[in-house]
Design a protein around this motif. Structure first.
Motif, PDB file in Angstrom:
ATOM      1  N   ASN A 282       0.838  -1.195   0.000  1.00  0.00           N
ATOM      2  CA  ASN A 282       0.000   0.000   0.000  1.00  0.00           C
ATOM      3  C   ASN A 282       0.873   1.245   0.000  1.00  0.00           C
ATOM      4  N   GLY A 283       0.511   2.234  -0.802  1.00  0.00           N
ATOM      5  CA  GLY A 283       1.248   3.490  -0.816  1.00  0.00           C
ATOM      6  C   GLY A 283       0.893   4.365   0.372  1.00  0.00           C
TER       7      GLY A 283
ATOM      8  N   PHE B 193      -9.586   9.072   9.789  1.00  0.00           N
ATOM      9  CA  PHE B 193     -10.196   7.872   9.216  1.00  0.00           C
ATOM     10  C   PHE B 193      -9.212   6.705   9.211  1.00  0.00           C
ATOM     11  N   ASN B 194      -7.968   6.961   8.818  1.00  0.00           N
ATOM     12  CA  ASN B 194      -6.962   5.896   8.781  1.00  0.00           C
ATOM     13  C   ASN B 194      -6.702   5.336  10.178  1.00  0.00           C
ATOM     14  N   TRP B 195      -6.713   6.195  11.184  1.00  0.00           N
ATOM     15  CA  TRP B 195      -6.542   5.716  12.549  1.00  0.00           C
ATOM     16  C   TRP B 195      -7.707   4.823  12.961  1.00  0.00           C
ATOM     17  N   MET B 196      -8.923   5.213  12.592  1.00  0.00           N
ATOM     18  CA  MET B 196     -10.096   4.412  12.933  1.00  0.00           C
ATOM     19  C   MET B 196     -10.056   3.049  12.260  1.00  0.00           C
ATOM     20  N   VAL B 197      -9.620   3.016  10.993  1.00  0.00           N
ATOM     21  CA  VAL B 197      -9.532   1.734  10.281  1.00  0.00           C
ATOM     22  C   VAL B 197      -8.544   0.812  10.992  1.00  0.00           C
TER      23      VAL B 197
ATOM     24  N   LYS C 226      -2.904  -1.781  10.451  1.00  0.00           N
ATOM     25  CA  LYS C 226      -2.452  -0.418  10.741  1.00  0.00           C
ATOM     26  C   LYS C 226      -1.611   0.121   9.593  1.00  0.00           C
ATOM     27  N   LEU C 227      -2.285   0.763   8.646  1.00  0.00           N
ATOM     28  CA  LEU C 227      -1.631   1.450   7.540  1.00  0.00           C
ATOM     29  C   LEU C 227      -1.861   2.945   7.688  1.00  0.00           C
ATOM     30  N   HIS C 228      -0.921   3.727   7.179  1.00  0.00           N
ATOM     31  CA  HIS C 228      -1.037   5.176   7.327  1.00  0.00           C
ATOM     32  C   HIS C 228      -1.994   5.811   6.317  1.00  0.00           C
TER      33      HIS C 228
END
Length: 328
Positions: free
Chosen positions: A116-117, A135-139, A146-148
């Motif tokens: 993932n980029g 949103f990324n933190w929630m995912v 845990k992707l940024h």
């Protein structure tokens, strides 16, 4: 072979430039590459530009939708038509840099199944960047992946990953999560993010509300997609049990208030707790019923319907997207 899948929606000015950059990467690295443009109902002449590119370069393939079906449908069509064992995706707005492709392929050899980029330095307005980080933190918190930058359009996959994942709605941003749930290895790399040169962003505020709802859907699919009763049934039994206990308690109070002379009589129709207890019993029964229906649907495995309709295709060796076959 590397298949590069590019969803297109009103991106005519950028297509020739993007194509030239991809050709430069393929030639400099010695890659065998096919470039698949999926026109998601563009109105600005993007399809005519794709036809010109396909006529001048046999590596270019084109798929045109009858109308706008969304990015997930465009990616699905591109994935089904791709012939490569490695599939790259990137956006057509030139903000994703094709010269990052060799780094993705090197990361894939670690080995990983999905890369993932991560646009660590983003050239986007603050009202897109800040909600995206939240949103990324929630995912990551809900799914454990845990992707940024789950929203990054630049991703790299091994073919076997995409053969096991079905995209619809807005689930394209959650492919790494869906892949991880199937046991595939997921990683990320920082990439160069370029300023927008043409047009404007096609995502508004509603994107984040839809993304949150899709996140809940993904959490359910990855955790309970094959066993819905484990969630719905557990909640149903909990509600049913609490409601039944409350009703038994209230019934006991009513009996004792009539039997024991020192107790003041209790009138249940004046107690709001009765309504709540009955509501819990009804809710528990409904959740159990929905859980059973979910189990029946999973067991039957109904035929899937493609979330798009192809108008025409262009390119010599393009495979027509096909509906997945039924198991057995």
């Amino acid at each position: 072979m590397i298949s590069v899948v590019i969803p297109v929606f009103n991106e005519q000015p950028s297509l020739a430039i993007l194509h030239q950059e991809l050709v430069e990467v393929a030639q400099s690295q010695g890659y065998e590459m096919e470039i698949i443009f999926v026109d998601d109902g563009s109105k600005d002449g993007s399809w005519e530009e794709i036809k010109k590119l396909a006529a001048s370069d046999p590596r270019v393939r084109g798929i045109r939708f009858r109308r706008n079906f969304g990015k997930a449908a465009a990616l699905s069509a591109g994935f089904e038509a791709a012939a490569g064992e490695v599939i790259m995706t990137l956006d057509a707005d030139l903000q994703d840099d094709p010269h990052e492709i060799p780094r993705f392929l090197a990361e894939l050899e670690k080995p990983l199944d999905v890369v993932n980029g991560w646009k660590r330095i983003r050239h986007d307005p603050w009202h897109k960047v800040i909600p995206s980080r939240i949103f990324n933190w929630m995912v990551g918190w809900l799914t454990g992946v845990k992707l940024h930058d789950h929203n990054c359009g630049m991703k790299c996959y091994r073919r076997e990953v995409l053969s096991e994942i079905r995209l619809y709605g807005e689930l394209h941003r959650f492919v790494p999560v869906l892949a991880a749930a199937r046991g595939f290895r997921v990683g990320e790399i920082e990439i160069h993010h370029r300023p927008r040169r043409f047009g404007k962003s096609k995502y508004g505020v509603s994107r984040f509300a839809k993304g949150f709802v899709d996140l809940l859907t993904v959490k359910f699919l990855t955790g309970y997609g094959q066993r819905p009763q484990h969630l719905l049934g557990t909640l149903g039994v909990l509600c049913l049990g609490l409601g039944a206990l409350a009703l038994v308690w209230l019934a006991g109070l009513w009996v004792f208030s009539r039997v024991l002379p020192d107790w003041e009589p209790i009138h249940l129709h004046q107690r709001p707790a009765v309504i709540y207890a009955v509501g819990l019993v009804l809710l528990g029964g409904q959740l159990l019923s929905v859980g059973f229906l979910g189990e029946l649907i999973v067991a039957q495995q109904p035929r899937e319907i493609r979330p798009f309709s192809v108008s025409e295709t262009i390119g010599g060796q393009l495979r027509e997207p096909h509906a997945p076959s039924l198991p057995g």
